[in-house]
Write a protein that holds these residues in place. Structure first.
Motif, short mmCIF file in Angstrom:
data_model
loop_
_atom_site.label_atom_id
_atom_site.label_comp_id
_atom_site.label_asym_id
_atom_site.label_seq_id
_atom_site.Cartn_x
_atom_site.Cartn_y
_atom_site.Cartn_z
N THR A 91 0.82 -1.21 0.00
CA THR A 91 0.00 0.00 0.00
C THR A 91 0.85 1.27 0.00
OG1 THR A 91 -0.16 0.00 2.43
CG2 THR A 91 -1.88 -1.17 1.21
N GLY A 92 2.14 1.14 0.25
CA GLY A 92 3.03 2.30 0.25
C GLY A 92 4.45 1.88 0.53
N CYS A 93 5.39 2.74 0.19
CA CYS A 93 6.81 2.45 0.44
C CYS A 93 7.56 3.77 0.57
CB CYS A 93 7.39 1.62 -0.70
SG CYS A 93 9.10 1.12 -0.45
N GLU A 94 8.33 3.90 1.66
CA GLU A 94 9.10 5.13 1.88
C GLU A 94 10.54 4.80 2.28
OE1 GLU A 94 6.32 5.30 4.62
OE2 GLU A 94 4.97 5.39 2.91
N LEU A 95 11.44 5.69 1.94
CA LEU A 95 12.82 5.63 2.40
C LEU A 95 13.00 6.70 3.46
CD1 LEU A 95 15.78 4.70 2.27
CD2 LEU A 95 16.12 6.41 0.46
N ASP A 96 13.40 6.30 4.65
CA ASP A 96 13.62 7.23 5.76
C ASP A 96 15.10 7.25 6.09
OD1 ASP A 96 13.29 8.90 7.93
OD2 ASP A 96 12.78 7.27 9.32
N VAL A 97 15.74 8.41 5.91
CA VAL A 97 17.17 8.55 6.17
C VAL A 97 17.36 9.24 7.51
CG1 VAL A 97 19.37 9.42 5.33
CG2 VAL A 97 17.60 8.72 3.70
N ASP A 98 17.95 8.53 8.48
CA ASP A 98 18.22 9.09 9.80
C ASP A 98 19.63 9.68 9.83
OD1 ASP A 98 15.77 8.39 10.82
OD2 ASP A 98 16.46 6.48 11.64
N GLU A 99 19.72 10.95 10.18
CA GLU A 99 21.01 11.62 10.28
C GLU A 99 21.36 11.87 11.74
OE1 GLU A 99 22.50 15.23 7.77
OE2 GLU A 99 21.83 16.06 9.69
N HIS A 100 22.59 11.56 12.11
CA HIS A 100 23.09 11.81 13.46
C HIS A 100 24.35 12.67 13.34
CE1 HIS A 100 20.37 8.59 14.81
NE2 HIS A 100 20.82 7.91 13.78
N ARG A 101 24.40 13.72 14.14
CA ARG A 101 25.55 14.62 14.08
C ARG A 101 26.26 14.64 15.43
NH1 ARG A 101 25.26 21.14 13.30
NH2 ARG A 101 24.72 20.99 15.50
N SER A 102 27.56 14.49 15.42
CA SER A 102 28.35 14.59 16.65
C SER A 102 29.54 15.50 16.40
CB SER A 102 28.83 13.21 17.10
OG SER A 102 29.62 12.59 16.11
N GLU A 103 29.87 16.31 17.39
CA GLU A 103 30.96 17.26 17.24
C GLU A 103 32.29 16.59 17.56
OE1 GLU A 103 32.43 21.71 18.77
OE2 GLU A 103 30.56 20.81 19.55
N GLU A 104 33.27 16.86 16.72
CA GLU A 104 34.63 16.40 16.98
C GLU A 104 35.31 17.40 17.91
OE1 GLU A 104 36.93 14.53 13.69
OE2 GLU A 104 35.41 15.54 12.46
N MET A 105 36.01 16.88 18.87
CA MET A 105 36.65 17.74 19.87
C MET A 105 38.17 17.61 19.80
SD MET A 105 33.85 18.94 21.19
CE MET A 105 34.34 19.75 22.73
N THR A 106 38.84 18.63 20.29
CA THR A 106 40.29 18.59 20.44
C THR A 106 40.62 18.91 21.90
OG1 THR A 106 42.39 19.43 19.57
CG2 THR A 106 40.60 21.04 19.85
N LYS A 107 41.86 18.99 22.25
CA LYS A 107 42.24 19.27 23.64
C LYS A 107 43.14 20.49 23.71
CE LYS A 107 41.82 14.53 25.38
NZ LYS A 107 42.49 13.42 26.09
N ASP A 108 42.96 21.23 24.79
CA ASP A 108 43.84 22.38 24.99
C ASP A 108 45.13 21.92 25.66
OD1 ASP A 108 43.26 21.96 27.67
OD2 ASP A 108 41.87 23.66 27.83
N LYS A 109 45.98 22.87 26.00
CA LYS A 109 47.28 22.53 26.57
C LYS A 109 47.18 21.84 27.92
CE LYS A 109 47.82 27.14 28.63
NZ LYS A 109 48.67 28.35 28.68
N ASP A 110 46.01 22.00 28.59
CA ASP A 110 45.81 21.36 29.89
C ASP A 110 45.10 20.00 29.77
OD1 ASP A 110 46.94 23.55 31.28
OD2 ASP A 110 45.03 24.65 31.10
N GLY A 111 44.84 19.57 28.57
CA GLY A 111 44.20 18.28 28.37
C GLY A 111 42.68 18.31 28.41
N ASN A 112 42.10 19.50 28.45
CA ASN A 112 40.64 19.61 28.47
C ASN A 112 40.09 19.59 27.05
OD1 ASN A 112 40.58 20.04 31.35
ND2 ASN A 112 41.32 22.12 30.95
N GLU A 113 38.94 18.93 26.89
CA GLU A 113 38.31 18.88 25.58
C GLU A 113 37.70 20.23 25.23
OE1 GLU A 113 35.48 15.74 25.12
OE2 GLU A 113 37.03 14.32 24.49
N ILE A 114 37.99 20.70 24.02
CA ILE A 114 37.42 21.96 23.55
C ILE A 114 37.01 21.79 22.09
CG2 ILE A 114 38.75 23.41 25.13
CD1 ILE A 114 40.67 23.98 22.79
N SER A 115 36.17 22.70 21.62
CA SER A 115 35.73 22.67 20.23
C SER A 115 36.82 23.21 19.32
CB SER A 115 34.47 23.52 20.05
OG SER A 115 33.40 23.02 20.83
#
Length: 253
Positions: free
Chosen positions: A112-136
């Motif tokens: 009776t019907g057919c659909e394509l559903d695309v699920d998108e997930h976004r995650s931010e990549e982080m780096t570290k400052d000189k003190d080892g803390n995660e920052i953007s």
């Protein structure tokens, strides 16, 4: 009856082990009988013993349809949708052995019907400052992952839809560093486009086949035109192949 009293399956009569009971509306179901139900069926808890027996009878009959099924086209990785274009049937399998799996075989006309559903997930990549803390990062960086889900809506006695994932693992996309977020970053990936095209082909195949069946039914139900046969001169109603009912000549030749 106590919580830990022995229970027996109302389908096969076997004793149900600890944690093996699948509760029905008016009885009990063992896990072995539950495995025989359609994988698309999700109303078990609201089903009666008689309804489960009826479905298991259908599932036994379905084995014959699986044996007679001949795949002419197939799509997918994690799940496999197989088409039998000669018999106008399809099935969705989770393994390569459809005989032992016994997937439900459906007619194209049940779609009776057919659909394509695309699920998108976004995650931010982080780096570290000189003190080892995660920052953007500046500007921020993101990773995108996608899942491609097909939903086939059907007219079936035991379930209303068949939902499954085309890709076997996440489709990941990493936009180049320093670029702004794109409206559809997935389009940068060949793998993304592959599954997007696959979903479109599945939808087109099923919906086109369904429409063809409807057109055939409409044509068969349409009033037959009476014509004069050019071969024998009789007034005739051509048969399904367009031939004269009296002499067999091709009326529309």
């Amino acid at each position: 009856m106590g919580l830990f009293d022995k229970k027996y399956c109302d389908i096969c009569g076997e004793k149900i082990g600890l944690l093996g009971n699948r509760k029905l509306e008016d009885g009990n179901l063992c896990k072995n009988c539950a495995k025989k139900l359609s994988p698309w069926f999700d109303e078990r808890r609201h089903s009666t013993v008689d309804q489960i027996k009826a479905q298991l009878s259908y599932r036994e009959e379905n084995k014959k349809a699986v044996e007679a099924f001949h795949t002419t086209r197939s799509f997918g990785d994690r799940y496999l949708i197989c088409l039998d274009e000669d018999q106008r049937k399809f099935l969705v399998a989770r393994t390569g052995n459809i005989i032992s799996e016994n997937p439900d075989v459906l007619d194209y006309s049940q779609v009776t019907g057919c659909e394509l559903d695309v699920d998108e997930h976004r995650s931010e990549e982080m780096t570290k400052d000189k003190d080892g803390n995660e920052i953007s990062y500046n500007p921020p960086r993101y990773c995108f992952s996608y899942d491609f889900n097909i939903v086939i809506r059907v007219n079936h006695p035991w379930f209303d839809d068949m939902c499954f994932q085309l890709n076997s693992s996440d489709v990941e996309v990493f936009p180049p560093a320093g670029t702004l977020a794109l409206a559809n970053p997935g389009q940068r990936s060949m793998e993304y486009r592959k599954y997007e095209q696959m979903g479109s082909e599945i939808k087109k195949a099923l919906m086109s086949a369904r429409q063809q069946i409807r057109d055939d039914i409409s044509a068969a139900a349409a009033p037959k035109a009476v014509v004069t046969c050019p071969w024998c001169g009789a007034t005739t109603t051509p048969d399904a192949s367009g031939k004269c009912e009296y002499c067999g000549g091709a009326v529309n030749a």
